[in-house]
Scaffold this motif. Sequence first.
Motif, PDB file in Angstrom:
ATOM      1  N   MET A   1       0.930  -1.252   0.030  1.00 54.57           N
ATOM      2  CA  MET A   1      -0.084   0.048   0.086  1.00 54.57           C
ATOM      3  C   MET A   1       0.948   1.215  -0.106  1.00 54.57           C
ATOM      4  O   MET A   1       0.619   2.100  -0.806  1.00 54.57           O
ATOM      5  N   LEU A   2       1.820   1.259   0.850  1.00 55.87           N
ATOM      6  CA  LEU A   2       2.681   2.555   1.134  1.00 55.87           C
ATOM      7  C   LEU A   2       3.511   2.519  -0.197  1.00 55.87           C
ATOM      8  O   LEU A   2       3.788   3.810  -0.631  1.00 55.87           O
ATOM      9  N   ALA A   3       4.219   1.243  -0.663  1.00 60.88           N
ATOM     10  CA  ALA A   3       4.691   1.357  -2.147  1.00 60.88           C
ATOM     11  C   ALA A   3       4.016   1.889  -3.423  1.00 60.88           C
ATOM     12  O   ALA A   3       4.606   2.582  -4.079  1.00 60.88           O
ATOM     13  N   ASN A   4       2.601   1.677  -3.215  1.00 62.03           N
ATOM     14  CA  ASN A   4       1.944   1.992  -4.306  1.00 62.03           C
ATOM     15  C   ASN A   4       1.811   3.696  -4.328  1.00 62.03           C
ATOM     16  O   ASN A   4       1.921   4.368  -5.377  1.00 62.03           O
ATOM     17  N   ARG A   5       1.523   4.038  -3.145  1.00 65.54           N
ATOM     18  CA  ARG A   5       1.682   5.597  -2.812  1.00 65.54           C
ATOM     19  C   ARG A   5       2.677   6.360  -3.383  1.00 65.54           C
ATOM     20  O   ARG A   5       2.636   7.354  -3.895  1.00 65.54           O
ATOM     21  N   VAL A   6       3.844   5.670  -2.874  1.00 64.85           N
ATOM     22  CA  VAL A   6       5.125   6.234  -3.324  1.00 64.85           C
ATOM     23  C   VAL A   6       5.176   6.486  -4.759  1.00 64.85           C
ATOM     24  O   VAL A   6       5.798   7.220  -5.354  1.00 64.85           O
ATOM     25  N   SER A   7       5.020   5.289  -5.390  1.00 63.32           N
ATOM     26  CA  SER A   7       5.245   5.255  -6.918  1.00 63.32           C
ATOM     27  C   SER A   7       4.291   6.053  -7.482  1.00 63.32           C
ATOM     28  O   SER A   7       4.850   6.776  -8.489  1.00 63.32           O
ATOM     29  N   ARG A   8       3.219   6.066  -7.009  1.00 64.69           N
ATOM     30  CA  ARG A   8       2.086   7.089  -7.596  1.00 64.69           C
ATOM     31  C   ARG A   8       2.608   8.803  -7.413  1.00 64.69           C
ATOM     32  O   ARG A   8       2.625   9.552  -8.401  1.00 64.69           O
ATOM     33  N   LEU A   9       3.202   8.852  -6.221  1.00 62.30           N
ATOM     34  CA  LEU A   9       3.792  10.436  -6.203  1.00 62.30           C
ATOM     35  C   LEU A   9       5.006  10.732  -6.983  1.00 62.30           C
ATOM     36  O   LEU A   9       4.988  11.539  -7.554  1.00 62.30           O
ATOM     37  N   LYS A  10       6.089   9.542  -7.157  1.00 59.39           N
ATOM     38  CA  LYS A  10       6.971   9.777  -8.033  1.00 59.39           C
ATOM     39  C   LYS A  10       6.612   9.879  -9.488  1.00 59.39           C
ATOM     40  O   LYS A  10       7.099  10.770 -10.113  1.00 59.39           O
ATOM     41  N   GLN A  11       5.566   9.316  -9.895  1.00 62.15           N
ATOM     42  CA  GLN A  11       5.271   9.439 -11.177  1.00 62.15           C
ATOM     43  C   GLN A  11       4.596  11.031 -11.418  1.00 62.15           C
ATOM     44  O   GLN A  11       4.773  11.493 -12.425  1.00 62.15           O
ATOM     45  N   GLN A  12       3.923  11.318 -10.503  1.00 64.49           N
ATOM     46  CA  GLN A  12       3.413  12.612 -10.348  1.00 64.49           C
ATOM     47  C   GLN A  12       4.348  13.661 -10.499  1.00 64.49           C
ATOM     48  O   GLN A  12       4.264  14.577 -11.196  1.00 64.49           O
ATOM     49  N   TRP A  13       5.343  13.394  -9.627  1.00 69.71           N
ATOM     50  CA  TRP A  13       6.429  14.486  -9.447  1.00 69.71           C
ATOM     51  C   TRP A  13       7.281  14.663 -10.827  1.00 69.71           C
ATOM     52  O   TRP A  13       7.837  15.636 -11.188  1.00 69.71           O
ATOM     53  N   GLU A  14       7.692  13.290 -11.320  1.00 70.51           N
ATOM     54  CA  GLU A  14       8.316  13.292 -12.546  1.00 70.51           C
ATOM     55  C   GLU A  14       7.381  13.816 -13.843  1.00 70.51           C
ATOM     56  O   GLU A  14       8.134  14.732 -14.741  1.00 70.51           O
ATOM     57  N   ALA A  15       6.325  13.710 -13.752  1.00 69.35           N
ATOM     58  CA  ALA A  15       5.446  14.551 -14.925  1.00 69.35           C
ATOM     59  C   ALA A  15       5.499  15.887 -14.839  1.00 69.35           C
ATOM     60  O   ALA A  15       5.550  16.765 -15.585  1.00 69.35           O
ATOM     61  N   GLU A  16       5.227  16.504 -13.355  1.00 69.31           N
ATOM     62  CA  GLU A  16       5.449  17.879 -12.977  1.00 69.31           C
ATOM     63  C   GLU A  16       6.919  18.436 -13.364  1.00 69.31           C
ATOM     64  O   GLU A  16       7.113  19.716 -13.985  1.00 69.31           O
ATOM     65  N   TYR A  17       7.788  17.759 -13.109  1.00 77.47           N
ATOM     66  CA  TYR A  17       9.293  18.248 -13.441  1.00 77.47           C
ATOM     67  C   TYR A  17       9.579  18.215 -14.897  1.00 77.47           C
ATOM     68  O   TYR A  17      10.153  19.184 -15.373  1.00 77.47           O
ATOM     69  N   ASP A  18       9.065  17.384 -15.717  1.00 79.90           N
ATOM     70  CA  ASP A  18       8.988  17.254 -17.121  1.00 79.90           C
ATOM     71  C   ASP A  18       8.310  18.327 -17.875  1.00 79.90           C
ATOM     72  O   ASP A  18       8.895  19.106 -18.484  1.00 79.90           O
ATOM     73  N   GLN A  19       7.084  18.647 -17.286  1.00 78.19           N
ATOM     74  CA  GLN A  19       6.537  19.874 -17.860  1.00 78.19           C
ATOM     75  C   GLN A  19       7.047  21.218 -17.291  1.00 78.19           C
ATOM     76  O   GLN A  19       7.137  22.142 -18.230  1.00 78.19           O
TER      77      GLN A  19
END
Length: 48
Positions: A1-19
């Motif tokens: 559960m925590l790993a899924n949350r961390v993975s989702r946050l990482k994907q979101q941060w990567e998308a924001e950084y790329d933008q």
Amino acid sequence: MLANRVSRLKQQWEAEYDQWRKRVLSRRWYVYILADGVYCKVRMDDKL
């Protein structure tokens, strides 16, 4: 559960950084100020 949350946050941060990284900078003027200095504390006499 925590790993899924961390993975989702990482994907979101990567998308924001790329933008952020691909943003257009030519529409604004940017001013850079470079300040350099040396501070020396000099005693004028031998008293402590």
